[in-house]
Design a protein around this motif. Structure first.
Motif, PDB file in Angstrom:
ATOM      1  N   GLY A  79       0.811  -1.218   0.000  1.00  0.00           N
ATOM      2  CA  GLY A  79       0.000   0.000   0.000  1.00  0.00           C
ATOM      3  C   GLY A  79       0.840   1.260   0.000  1.00  0.00           C
ATOM      4  O   GLY A  79       0.554   2.217  -0.740  1.00  0.00           O
ATOM      5  N   SER A  80       1.900   1.274   0.801  1.00  0.00           N
ATOM      6  CA  SER A  80       2.759   2.460   0.848  1.00  0.00           C
ATOM      7  C   SER A  80       3.495   2.650  -0.473  1.00  0.00           C
ATOM      8  O   SER A  80       3.788   3.782  -0.876  1.00  0.00           O
ATOM      9  CB  SER A  80       3.762   2.351   2.007  1.00  0.00           C
ATOM     10  N   GLY A  81       3.789   1.533  -1.181  1.00  0.00           N
ATOM     11  CA  GLY A  81       4.446   1.649  -2.482  1.00  0.00           C
ATOM     12  C   GLY A  81       3.592   2.365  -3.506  1.00  0.00           C
ATOM     13  O   GLY A  81       4.100   3.113  -4.347  1.00  0.00           O
ATOM     14  N   VAL A  82       2.282   2.151  -3.437  1.00  0.00           N
ATOM     15  CA  VAL A  82       1.361   2.845  -4.350  1.00  0.00           C
ATOM     16  C   VAL A  82       1.167   4.295  -3.914  1.00  0.00           C
ATOM     17  O   VAL A  82       1.262   5.231  -4.727  1.00  0.00           O
ATOM     18  CB  VAL A  82      -0.007   2.125  -4.393  1.00  0.00           C
ATOM     19  N   ALA A 150      -3.385  17.464  -0.080  1.00  0.00           N
ATOM     20  CA  ALA A 150      -3.791  16.101  -0.425  1.00  0.00           C
ATOM     21  C   ALA A 150      -2.567  15.189  -0.508  1.00  0.00           C
ATOM     22  O   ALA A 150      -2.569  14.068   0.013  1.00  0.00           O
ATOM     23  CB  ALA A 150      -4.552  16.092  -1.746  1.00  0.00           C
ATOM     24  N   GLY A 151      -1.518  15.665  -1.162  1.00  0.00           N
ATOM     25  CA  GLY A 151      -0.286  14.885  -1.250  1.00  0.00           C
ATOM     26  C   GLY A 151       0.367  14.716   0.107  1.00  0.00           C
ATOM     27  O   GLY A 151       0.916  13.648   0.417  1.00  0.00           O
ATOM     28  N   ASP A 152       0.301  15.767   0.944  1.00  0.00           N
ATOM     29  CA  ASP A 152       0.850  15.671   2.303  1.00  0.00           C
ATOM     30  C   ASP A 152       0.135  14.583   3.100  1.00  0.00           C
ATOM     31  O   ASP A 152       0.752  13.809   3.832  1.00  0.00           O
ATOM     32  CB  ASP A 152       0.713  17.010   3.028  1.00  0.00           C
ATOM     33  N   ALA A 153      -1.202  14.539   2.951  1.00  0.00           N
ATOM     34  CA  ALA A 153      -1.986  13.530   3.671  1.00  0.00           C
ATOM     35  C   ALA A 153      -1.621  12.123   3.206  1.00  0.00           C
ATOM     36  O   ALA A 153      -1.517  11.191   4.018  1.00  0.00           O
ATOM     37  CB  ALA A 153      -3.475  13.789   3.461  1.00  0.00           C
ATOM     38  N   LEU A 154      -1.406  11.950   1.904  1.00  0.00           N
ATOM     39  CA  LEU A 154      -1.005  10.639   1.394  1.00  0.00           C
ATOM     40  C   LEU A 154       0.386  10.253   1.902  1.00  0.00           C
ATOM     41  O   LEU A 154       0.639   9.085   2.212  1.00  0.00           O
ATOM     42  CB  LEU A 154      -1.024  10.640  -0.136  1.00  0.00           C
ATOM     43  N   ALA A 155       1.290  11.226   1.990  1.00  0.00           N
ATOM     44  CA  ALA A 155       2.624  10.946   2.523  1.00  0.00           C
ATOM     45  C   ALA A 155       2.538  10.495   3.980  1.00  0.00           C
ATOM     46  O   ALA A 155       3.265   9.592   4.418  1.00  0.00           O
ATOM     47  CB  ALA A 155       3.513  12.183   2.398  1.00  0.00           C
ATOM     48  N   LEU A 156       1.632  11.130   4.732  1.00  0.00           N
ATOM     49  CA  LEU A 156       1.424  10.719   6.126  1.00  0.00           C
ATOM     50  C   LEU A 156       0.876   9.296   6.187  1.00  0.00           C
ATOM     51  O   LEU A 156       1.259   8.504   7.065  1.00  0.00           O
ATOM     52  CB  LEU A 156       0.463  11.695   6.807  1.00  0.00           C
ATOM     53  N   ALA A 157       0.004   8.961   5.236  1.00  0.00           N
ATOM     54  CA  ALA A 157      -0.529   7.597   5.171  1.00  0.00           C
ATOM     55  C   ALA A 157       0.567   6.597   4.833  1.00  0.00           C
ATOM     56  O   ALA A 157       0.587   5.478   5.370  1.00  0.00           O
ATOM     57  CB  ALA A 157      -1.648   7.522   4.129  1.00  0.00           C
ATOM     58  N   VAL A 158       1.495   6.977   3.961  1.00  0.00           N
ATOM     59  CA  VAL A 158       2.639   6.117   3.649  1.00  0.00           C
ATOM     60  C   VAL A 158       3.439   5.830   4.915  1.00  0.00           C
ATOM     61  O   VAL A 158       3.810   4.679   5.203  1.00  0.00           O
ATOM     62  CB  VAL A 158       3.550   6.786   2.597  1.00  0.00           C
ATOM     63  N   SER A 159       3.702   6.880   5.670  1.00  0.00           N
ATOM     64  CA  SER A 159       4.464   6.736   6.915  1.00  0.00           C
ATOM     65  C   SER A 159       3.771   5.789   7.883  1.00  0.00           C
ATOM     66  O   SER A 159       4.393   4.888   8.461  1.00  0.00           O
ATOM     67  CB  SER A 159       4.650   8.117   7.561  1.00  0.00           C
TER      68      SER A 159
END
Length: 295
Positions: A79-82, A150-159
């Motif tokens: 998931g984090s890879g996507v 939006a991109g910041d939120a996705l980066a937080l989700a990756v973390s």
């Protein structure tokens, strides 16, 4: 060469190979999901072939036998890879790598919730500083042209996702998770394939696509092998190099200015984690220092 020096060298090489990851996302002329598909397929496929050639199918069976812990690990990694590629497509590279540097904070919280490990004062102070840094980055995203919340939120989700995967892997630390990385990448590529339009990549971009997957493969292998010879604090310090070098590389090659708020917030995040890891490293060396009997 000592084992310690070998570990430092292998881990450093692994970090250096992952530094251009976000640059490849910027250079490849294709939709984000298409880039993610090929990134995962190439890296996952080559990793799987390597494991099969060297060790056969047994390592894959061992990972699958870990049950829900292995499943959580693979979901986190895949998931984090996507989401990483999607995050880079929606905000600045600096924001993404600085936010992802907060991963130890999520790992600490998950370890407390699921492993009942105490949160020490050092980590509480580190978490507070990291939150301040992330707030500065988020504030700057509203003002910078190349950044977005939006991109910041996705980066937080990756973390958070990757930290959850690492926490699950600690339950089954006796099992090598390198085959799990291959399965996670291939599984994620399969899931997004129907919407990724993989054949939309121009033929001229094929070398970049293959190089992207190859860099991820080499990084994954080195970062799986290197930490066997050095402490987790040393690994954490070396991994912070990506947070510093990746925005500089993208700035130098494509002219993407990280912006003042990203630099300030990222400096707070990286600085807090660096101080925290240095404290752990110093304590570890003092604890392991041989005692000399009095003469």
């Amino acid at each position: 060469m000592t084992d310690h020096l070998k570990g430092l060298l292998i881990t450093t090489i692994g970090v250096l190979f992952v530094v251009p990851d976000s640059l490849f996302v910027r250079l490849i002329e294709a939709p984000a999901l298409t880039i993610a598909f090929w990134r995962l397929l190439v890296a996952g496929g080559l990793t799987a072939l390597g494991v099969l050639a060297v060790q056969g199918r047994a390592p894959f069976r061992a990972v699958l036998a870990t049950g829900r812990y292995g499943a959580i690990y693979m979901l986190g990694v895949g998931g984090s890879g996507v989401l990483f590629v999607l995050a880079v497509s929606l905000t600045s590279v600096a924001n993404v790598v600085f936010i992802i540097a907060s991963m130890p904070v999520f790992a600490t919280v998950f370890s407390r919730l699921f492993l009942a490990e105490p949160i020490r004062l050092r980590m509480l102070l580190t978490m507070a500083a990291v939150m301040v840094g992330l707030a500065v980055i988020a504030y700057g995203s509203g003002e910078a042209a190349n950044a977005g919340l939006a991109g910041d939120a996705l980066a937080l989700a990756v973390s958070a996702l990757f930290a959850a995967g690492l926490t699950a892997a600690r339950h089954v630390r006796a099992v090598s998770m390198v085959p799990g990385v291959a399965l996670a990448y291939l599984g994620a590529a399969l899931v997004i394939a129907p919407v990724a339009a993989p054949l939309s990549v121009p033929v001229a971009q094929a070398p970049l696509v293959m190089a992207h997957g190859g860099f991820i493969l080499l990084s994954s292998v080195c970062l799986a092998l290197g930490p066997r010879y050095i402490t987790s604090a040393e690994v954490a310090l070396l991994v912070l190099l990506e947070s510093v070098l990746a925005p500089l590389l993208v700035w130098a090659v494509v002219g993407e200015n990280p912006g003042g708020y990203a630099v300030l917030g990222g400096g707070i995040v990286v600085g807090a984690l660096m101080v925290s890891n240095l404290i752990v490293l110093r304590r570890s060396r003092i604890r392991n220092r041989p005692s000399h009997p009095a003469s």
